[in-house]
Design an enzyme around this catalytic site. Structure first.
Site, PDB file in Angstrom:
ATOM      1  N   LYS A   1       0.644   3.207  -1.934  1.00 14.21           N
ATOM      2  CA  LYS A   1       0.209   3.283  -0.541  1.00 14.21           C
ATOM      3  C   LYS A   1       0.931   2.206   0.239  1.00 14.21           C
ATOM      4  O   LYS A   1       0.880   1.029  -0.105  1.00 14.21           O
ATOM      5  CB  LYS A   1      -1.306   3.074  -0.455  1.00 14.21           C
ATOM      6  CG  LYS A   1      -1.817   3.025   0.966  1.00 14.21           C
ATOM      7  CD  LYS A   1      -3.315   3.012   1.005  1.00 14.21           C
ATOM      8  CE  LYS A   1      -3.821   2.886   2.430  1.00 14.21           C
ATOM      9  NZ  LYS A   1      -5.281   2.873   2.470  1.00 14.21           N
TER      10      LYS A   1
ATOM     11  N   LYS B   1       1.299   7.782  -0.219  1.00 14.52           N
ATOM     12  CA  LYS B   1       0.801   7.779   1.150  1.00 14.52           C
ATOM     13  C   LYS B   1       1.563   6.778   1.990  1.00 14.52           C
ATOM     14  O   LYS B   1       1.738   5.660   1.517  1.00 14.52           O
ATOM     15  CB  LYS B   1      -0.692   7.409   1.095  1.00 14.52           C
ATOM     16  CG  LYS B   1      -1.370   7.293   2.417  1.00 14.52           C
ATOM     17  CD  LYS B   1      -2.775   6.852   2.177  1.00 14.52           C
ATOM     18  CE  LYS B   1      -3.464   6.697   3.516  1.00 14.52           C
ATOM     19  NZ  LYS B   1      -4.761   6.117   3.353  1.00 14.52           N
TER      20      LYS B   1
HETATM   21  C1  PBG Z   1      -8.116   2.602   4.149  1.00 13.65           C
HETATM   22  C2  PBG Z   1      -7.520   3.947   4.362  1.00 13.65           C
HETATM   23  C3  PBG Z   1      -6.581   4.228   5.356  1.00 13.65           C
HETATM   24  C4  PBG Z   1      -6.311   5.580   5.277  1.00 13.65           C
HETATM   25  C5  PBG Z   1      -7.078   6.108   4.241  1.00 13.65           C
HETATM   26  N1  PBG Z   1      -7.823   5.066   3.673  1.00 13.65           N
HETATM   27  C6  PBG Z   1      -5.989   3.387   6.414  1.00 13.65           C
HETATM   28  C7  PBG Z   1      -5.581   2.030   6.162  1.00 13.65           C
HETATM   29  O1  PBG Z   1      -5.128   1.689   5.060  1.00 13.65           O
HETATM   30  O2  PBG Z   1      -5.712   1.247   7.092  1.00 13.65           O
HETATM   31  C8  PBG Z   1      -5.349   6.265   6.201  1.00 13.65           C
HETATM   32  C9  PBG Z   1      -5.440   7.711   6.310  1.00 13.65           C
HETATM   33  C10 PBG Z   1      -4.772   8.261   7.509  1.00 13.65           C
HETATM   34  O3  PBG Z   1      -4.079   7.572   8.276  1.00 13.65           O
HETATM   35  O4  PBG Z   1      -4.927   9.463   7.704  1.00 13.65           O
HETATM   36  N2  PBG Z   1      -8.674   2.330   2.946  1.00 13.65           N
END
Ligand code: PBG
Length: 337
Positions: free
Chosen positions: A206, A260
């Site tokens: 991520k 992601k």
């Molecule tokens: C945080 C989390 C995020 C997303 C899913 N879980 C955002 C972040 O890391 O700030 C993002 C998902 C999206 O942008 O659709 N645990």
């Protein structure tokens, strides 16, 4: 008549790739990749109250649902054949604190939604997000000591959060926090409580991405987030590191891994799918959705066609499936044929 406008000119070509594209049936015959309803996981935002369907301004067509409405929407998704939903709470600001206490409250919004979905009887998998950001007053995925995210103390809370969600009926635990060692700790905690068949879908690679902005609007962390997440989420410049992250998560017991964001990271999806052969998912994140929705709303893109093409691209890159806010729309479209 000059040569370029001579319609009767003939090249002698053995290979004419266009032959296989000459009609719809011919194209279907050689098609390498198909998108199926079973490839879609639908992320759903939750909010307190009842009868609520709040629009997320930066994600046209996406809503935050109160639990009662979410149960109805999710039942509809199940009827469309969508195999799983992923739940994300917009926690009441009064319930957010430095310690993310609400994350381990068995009566929190996500846990209530899990039980209500189960009680509703829909045949659908429920994925719950493990990370502290919906519950911390500072919007970080981990606990803070001064300005520093403390890894091991955070992992202890994440393991409790995962068990709390499993007790409420979650089928797949999806840690999105990027702390070191959390997959092993969560697997051990689940097993110790008798949840050995609860799966783990790890957000293994991520990235610290600018494409999460609209999500933070949806769960209410965009205004409260202090600083950025670059000390735990990955540097967008790194690809080899993603392979190391995935290897660690698989060793620690992840059943499935995720990359992601999605479309800007298709190279990573392909490398991970090839290197490990494990079920590899991609998350088409909020910013990707927002870009496509905004361009479509302006008439700059054919929204339906761009949606389907973007989802097919994940399959072509080797993804087993895609988390996408388009899931119900794409499913309806796939069903219509
Ligand atoms: C945080 C989390 C995020 C997303 C899913 N879980 C955002 C972040 O890391 O700030 C993002 C998902 C999206 O942008 O659709 N645990």
């Amino acid at each position: 008549m000059n040569a370029s406008s001579d319609q009767s000119a003939r090249l002698s070509l053995v290979q004419r790739p266009r032959r296989n594209r000459k009609s719809d049936w011919a194209r279907r015959l050689v098609r390498e990749t198909r998108l199926d309803v079973a490839d879609l996981i639908w992320p759903v935002f939750l909010i307190e109250g009842s009868g609520r369907r709040d629009a997320v301004a930066s994600m046209p067509g996406v809503f935050r649902y109160s639990v009662d409405v979410a149960v109805e929407e999710i039942a509809r998704a199940a009827e469309l054949g969508i195999p799983a939903v992923a739940l994300f709470p917009n926690t009441d600001p009064a319930r957010r604190d430095e310690h993310a206490s609400e994350a381990v409250n068995g009566d929190n919004l996500v846990c209530r939604a899990c039980r209500a979905i189960r009680a509703g009887g829909a045949d659908i998998g429920v994925v719950t997000d493990v990370a502290l950001d919906p519950y911390t007053s500072h919007g970080h995925d981990g606990l803070l000591d001064g300005d520093e995210i403390v890894n091991d103390a955070t992992v202890a809370v994440l393991a409790r959060q995962a068990v709390t969600q499993a007790r409420a009926g979650a089928d797949i635990i999806a840690p999105s926090d990027m702390m070191d060692g959390r997959i092993g700790a969560i697997r051990a905690a689940l097993d110790a409580e008798g949840f050995e068949s609860v799966q783990i879908m790890s957000y293994a690679a991520k990235y610290a991405s600018a494409f999460y902005g609209p999500f933070r609007d949806a769960i209410g962390t965009s205004k409260t987030l202090r600083g950025d997440k670059r000390s735990y989420q990955m540097d967008p410049a790194n690809g080899d590191e993603a392979l190391r992250e995935v290897a660690l998560d698989l060793e620690q017991g992840a059943d499935m891994v995720m990359i992601k964001p999605g479309m800007p990271y298709l190279d990573i999806v392909r490398r991970v799918a090839d290197a490990f052969g494990a079920p590899t998912f991609a998350y088409q994140v909020s910013g990707e959705y927002a870009m496509l929705a905004a361009a479509a709303a302006n008439g700059w893109l054919d929204g339906e066609a761009a949606m389907m093409e973007s989802l097919l691209a994940f399959k072509r890159a080797g993804a087993a499936g895609v988390l996408t806010y388009f899931a119900p729309r794409a499913a309806a479209r796939l069903r219509a044929g």
